[in-house]
Design a protein around this motif. Structure first.
Motif, PDB file in Angstrom:
ATOM      1  N   VAL A 244       0.865  -1.180   0.000  1.00  0.00           N
ATOM      2  CA  VAL A 244       0.000   0.000   0.000  1.00  0.00           C
ATOM      3  C   VAL A 244       0.896   1.223   0.000  1.00  0.00           C
ATOM      4  O   VAL A 244       1.843   1.310   0.786  1.00  0.00           O
ATOM      5  N   THR A 245       0.610   2.160  -0.903  1.00  0.00           N
ATOM      6  CA  THR A 245       1.386   3.394  -0.892  1.00  0.00           C
ATOM      7  C   THR A 245       0.482   4.549  -0.484  1.00  0.00           C
ATOM      8  O   THR A 245      -0.669   4.641  -0.916  1.00  0.00           O
ATOM      9  N   CYS A 246       0.999   5.390   0.411  1.00  0.00           N
ATOM     10  CA  CYS A 246       0.225   6.554   0.872  1.00  0.00           C
ATOM     11  C   CYS A 246       1.221   7.609   1.322  1.00  0.00           C
ATOM     12  O   CYS A 246       2.420   7.354   1.373  1.00  0.00           O
ATOM     13  N   PHE A 247       0.710   8.802   1.636  1.00  0.00           N
ATOM     14  CA  PHE A 247       1.591   9.832   2.169  1.00  0.00           C
ATOM     15  C   PHE A 247       1.986   9.465   3.597  1.00  0.00           C
ATOM     16  O   PHE A 247       1.125   9.154   4.421  1.00  0.00           O
TER      17      PHE A 247
ATOM     18  N   LEU B  60       8.610   7.315   5.220  1.00  0.00           N
ATOM     19  CA  LEU B  60       7.658   6.590   6.069  1.00  0.00           C
ATOM     20  C   LEU B  60       8.291   6.250   7.409  1.00  0.00           C
ATOM     21  O   LEU B  60       7.665   6.385   8.466  1.00  0.00           O
ATOM     22  N   ARG B  61       9.544   5.820   7.358  1.00  0.00           N
ATOM     23  CA  ARG B  61      10.260   5.459   8.592  1.00  0.00           C
ATOM     24  C   ARG B  61      10.385   6.697   9.489  1.00  0.00           C
ATOM     25  O   ARG B  61      10.089   6.650  10.682  1.00  0.00           O
ATOM     26  N   ASN B  62      10.794   7.852   8.920  1.00  0.00           N
ATOM     27  CA  ASN B  62      10.928   9.091   9.702  1.00  0.00           C
ATOM     28  C   ASN B  62       9.606   9.508  10.328  1.00  0.00           C
ATOM     29  O   ASN B  62       9.547   9.912  11.471  1.00  0.00           O
ATOM     30  N   LEU B  63       8.537   9.429   9.520  1.00  0.00           N
ATOM     31  CA  LEU B  63       7.232   9.851  10.023  1.00  0.00           C
ATOM     32  C   LEU B  63       6.739   8.901  11.110  1.00  0.00           C
ATOM     33  O   LEU B  63       6.097   9.327  12.063  1.00  0.00           O
ATOM     34  N   GLU B  64       7.044   7.618  10.970  1.00  0.00           N
ATOM     35  CA  GLU B  64       6.644   6.663  12.011  1.00  0.00           C
ATOM     36  C   GLU B  64       7.299   7.068  13.333  1.00  0.00           C
ATOM     37  O   GLU B  64       6.635   7.101  14.379  1.00  0.00           O
ATOM     38  N   VAL B  65       8.581   7.417  13.277  1.00  0.00           N
ATOM     39  CA  VAL B  65       9.295   7.802  14.495  1.00  0.00           C
ATOM     40  C   VAL B  65       8.654   9.055  15.099  1.00  0.00           C
ATOM     41  O   VAL B  65       8.349   9.108  16.294  1.00  0.00           O
TER      42      VAL B  65
ATOM     43  N   SER C 228      -3.967   7.252  -1.958  1.00  0.00           N
ATOM     44  CA  SER C 228      -3.563   8.659  -2.003  1.00  0.00           C
ATOM     45  C   SER C 228      -4.109   9.267  -3.280  1.00  0.00           C
ATOM     46  O   SER C 228      -4.488   8.546  -4.194  1.00  0.00           O
ATOM     47  N   ARG C 229      -4.110  10.594  -3.338  1.00  0.00           N
ATOM     48  CA  ARG C 229      -4.519  11.217  -4.583  1.00  0.00           C
ATOM     49  C   ARG C 229      -3.278  11.468  -5.430  1.00  0.00           C
ATOM     50  O   ARG C 229      -2.154  11.472  -4.926  1.00  0.00           O
ATOM     51  N   MET C 230      -3.521  11.656  -6.727  1.00  0.00           N
ATOM     52  CA  MET C 230      -2.439  11.999  -7.623  1.00  0.00           C
ATOM     53  C   MET C 230      -2.346  13.523  -7.626  1.00  0.00           C
ATOM     54  O   MET C 230      -3.300  14.203  -7.998  1.00  0.00           O
ATOM     55  N   ILE C 231      -1.231  14.061  -7.215  1.00  0.00           N
ATOM     56  CA  ILE C 231      -1.065  15.517  -7.206  1.00  0.00           C
ATOM     57  C   ILE C 231      -0.939  15.986  -8.660  1.00  0.00           C
ATOM     58  O   ILE C 231      -0.188  15.387  -9.433  1.00  0.00           O
TER      59      ILE C 231
END
Ligand code: ZN
Length: 548
Positions: free
Chosen positions: A228-231, A259-264, A330-333
């Motif tokens: 799954v890909t998302c922001f 993703l790893r940074n945001l998880e932290v 996610s949406r396509m920007i």
């Protein structure tokens, strides 16, 4: 525009246009406050640059009267430029715990953390910055702790909404605090600067809760490997996906640095608390495919992202194929369509099933629909409306809606200085604006010489000629030509150009040969002439003159 000016004014430096990079300025009696400082990703228009940000030259020149920078939420287009531009702004920063955590990681990577003072303000908090009396009002958006900013001044109150929507089931965080907006409206609001992104959509905004339910059902029904890909910053979505995975008996693995940074950052602030830590690629080695769900960066087709590399089958650890599924949550920007389609095409070629929000309810927008906007106008009742965050057609549609709601709507281009009070609102000045591109570790003006040359090389190639001359200015040996990106080294055309260039410099008059600069200019003209019309191109040309 002078620092001595009294009154209240608003100046956007990067919020309009296809690539929204927010950098907003408010001026109160000569003191400036910045709101948000974001990056944008360039589309097909500017292939020579990937990451763009507003040129802050206007406020950099006045940084001594800049009392602070307030961040409304942790999206890249609102805080992604801080680590790049702070050295020009040098002011304290105010943000919620989550935005502060994201920002600290970025400032740490830029070795600026020890220099920047970050004041962490709780969601819904009141605080003072310089002469500005400020209040955060929690709003729902696709990132935790998004805040509208209320600016109370002796000249009136401004509601700066930031990005927001109405969602009675946001899953993570509170719903938009409508009672607070009503109370602020009761106090009287001079102006509202408001998000226009989703103004073309009517009806109620879709809820994150509905995405969570639909995602759980979908993931439970799938066999094979699932990605799954998302922001990364959409913590509610990350949580929904993780819960759906667990309900389907799958462990969650996170792939990609953002993703790893945001998880932290999310866990630091108490989010995702009842979910076990996500697995890394190494941890996941022993987990069978049908027991694994991968969360992957690259929903916008970014070429170096994990998903792009998996789609091209060049990822070191992960491959997907027949029977596997990739879900775009996610949406396509706008601007990224081609890149996203290319990745989806590569996946499909490998036999992977690609699912998007066209197939299932796997995404809802984080921005206000026209119904949401009408509701907010009815509560806040601003005298003046300044639509922001959108292209011109979004802004004009939003302006019409605001006028229907009884506000005087004013449309601004980046750089327009809008005097809000005292007196009637009017555009009183224009500030210099521009875009800077992140080029490796440097910031370069998009309109500057380096990127203009890059653009020219990209489309027309480059021809470089070198030749040696003696003291008198007479050519020694044979000139050398190279034309990277234009001619193969063994192309006979290279030989022809070399010969014609050699003949042409022989003809340069003696008086132009004494000074290196004039000689070089004359040689450049000779080189352009030698290129002739055959290539039907106007490459970038340069000449190296060596006096020996
Ligand atoms: Zn946002």
């Amino acid at each position: 525009m002078t620092e001595e000016q009294s009154g209240l004014s608003f100046l956007p430096l990067g919020g309009t246009g296809e690539i929204g990079m927010n950098l907003n300025l408010y001026q109160l009696d000569g003191v400036w406050l910045a709101v948000d400082c974001g990056i944008g990703f360039s589309g097909n228009d500017t292939p020579e640059a990937e990451v763009l940000m507003p040129d802050p030259v206007f406020i950099a020149e006045r940084h001594k009267s800049l009392c602070g920078l307030v961040i409304t939420h942790a999206h890249e287009d609102h805080l992604g430029a801080v680590a790049h531009l702070w050295p020009q702004l040098r002011c304290p920063i105010y943000a919620t715990p989550f935005a502060s955590a994201v920002l600290r990681r970025k400032l740490g990577e830029a070795h600026l953390l020890h220099q920047v003072k970050i004041h962490t303000i709780r969601p819904g908090g009141h605080f003072e910055v310089g002469p500005f009396n400020l209040e955060f009002v929690p709003v729902t958006h696709s990132v935790p702790e998004a805040q509208a900013l209320i600016l109370r001044t002796p000249h009136g109150t401004v509601v700066h909404t930031g990005d927001w929507k109405l969602d009675n089931e946001p899953v993570v965080g509170p719903v938009t605090d409508l009672e607070r907006f009503r109370a602020i409206g009761d106090e009287g609001v001079l102006a509202m600067v408001c998000d226009s992104t989703n103004v073309f959509k009517g009806g109620p905004s879709g809820t994150e809760g509905s995405v969570r339910d639909s995602m759980a059902e979908l993931i439970g029904s799938l066999k094979g490997r699932i990605a799954v890909t998302c922001f990364a910053s959409n913590v509610a979505r990350v949580e929904s996906i993780a819960r759906a995975a667990r309900a389907a008996g799958r462990e969650v693995m996170v792939v990609g640095r953002s993703l790893r940074n945001l998880e932290v950052a999310a866990r630091e602030c108490g989010y995702l608390a009842d979910l076990p830590p996500f697995l890394t690629e190494q941890d996941a080695n022993t987990v069978p495919d049908h027991r694994l769900l991968m969360m992957i960066t690259g929903s916008q087709g970014e070429p170096r992202s994990a998903l792009s590399r998996i789609a091209s089958d060049v990822h070191p650890n992960i491959s997907l194929g027949e029977g596997d599924t990739v879900i775009y949550s996610s949406r396509m920007i706008p601007g990224n369509e081609q890149a996203v389609m290319a990745v989806q095409d590569n996946l499909t070629r490998r036999g992977v099933t690609v699912l998007t929000d066209k197939d299932h309810l796997v995404h809802v927008s984080g921005h206000a629909t026209s119904d949401d906007l009408r509701h907010l106008y009815s509560l806040v009742r601003p005298k003046i409306s300044v639509p922001t965050h959108g292209e011109w057609r979004h802004l004009t549609t939003h302006a019409a809606l605001a006028r229907d709601a009884g506000a005087e709507a004013i449309l601004l281009e980046d750089g327009d200085v809008l005097s809000l009070a005292p007196g009637r609102p009017e555009i009183v000045d224009t500030a210099p604006t521009g875009r800077l591109a992140l080029d490796g570790g440097r910031l370069l003006p998009m309109t500057g010489g380096v990127l203009a040359a890059r653009r020219k090389m990209l489309f027309n190639g480059m021809v470089l000629a070198s030749f040696a001359v003696d003291d008198e200015g007479y050519v020694i040996g044979e000139p050398k030509i190279s034309a990277p990106g234009l001619l193969e080294p063994d192309d006979p055309e290279s030989t022809r150009i070399s010969e014609e260039f050699a003949d042409a410099i022989d003809e340069i008059p003696d008086e132009l040969r004494r000074d290196d600069a004039t000689f070089r200019d004359a040689a450049k003209t000779a080189l352009r002439r030698a290129l002739g019309r055959k290539l039907q191109k106007r490459p970038l040309v340069d000449v190296h003159l060596l006096r020996v």
